[in-house]
Design a protein around this motif. Structure first.
Motif: not given
Length: 179
Positions: A17-28, A3-15
């Motif tokens: 990109n991380i969503m795409r990485t999670c989709a590619a790896t089956g990570t929550n 699982n990846i946890v983002l504590y109070e992320p601020e930048i939508p582009g980063n989130t």
């Protein structure tokens, strides 16, 4: 489960990109509010392209809300960690088959000290020179996640391009003929 946890992320582009990485790896993905953006912003959609629908994510009101609904082994990534991220063992065998949470802080200030202090033994630092304070959040998440996946022998991930419709197939390079 990773699982990846983002504590109070601020930048939508980063989130995104991380969503795409999670989709590619089956990570929550776990997002802890407040978020510095709306989840329907065009930047999230642009960064995540059309993969966001394949990302399993949950939004929590705060850190306590997140903790009340999740348990397992937590690893925190901070510039104040004393061990490299690659020194930790992210395998199920080492972690007693518990869910593993890779926790990253907000872009401007990271993870608060009151959260980190009780977990000093699992606070990691990604090695870098003294020329920069930190790396981009989405790069850090991908780098750490793929180290964990490497240690788990990339379980459940494809190693070859599929041969189905929409893909070029795993013999794409081998079948190339120069005209």
């Amino acid at each position: 489960m990773l699982n990846i946890v983002l504590y109070e992320p601020e930048i939508p582009g980063n989130t995104g990109n991380i969503m795409r990485t999670c989709a590619a790896t089956g990570t929550n993905l776990h997002l802890i509010e407040p978020l510095g953006f709306s989840m329907d912003e065009k930047y999230i959609k642009r960064s995540g392209v059309n993969y966001i629908d394949n990302c399993k994510y949950t939004i929590y009101k705060n850190w306590d809300d997140f903790l009340s609904k999740n348990n397992g082994k937590f690893y925190f990534f901070t510039r104040y960690g004393h061990k490299p991220h690659s020194d930790y063992n992210y395998t199920d065998e080492y972690n007693n088959n518990e869910d593993i949470y890779l926790v990253f802080g907000k872009e401007s200030t990271g993870i608060p000290r009151e959260i980190l202090k009780p977990h000093l033994d699992t606070c990691a630092r990604i090695p870098m020179t003294d020329k920069v304070r930190s790396l981009n959040l989405s790069n850090c998440a991908a780098l750490v996640l793929y180290e964990a996946l490497r240690q788990r022998n990339y379980e459940d991930l494809l190693r070859d391009e599929p041969d189905d419709e929409g893909h070029k197939g795993n013999k794409f390079i081998e079948e190339y003929k120069k005209d």
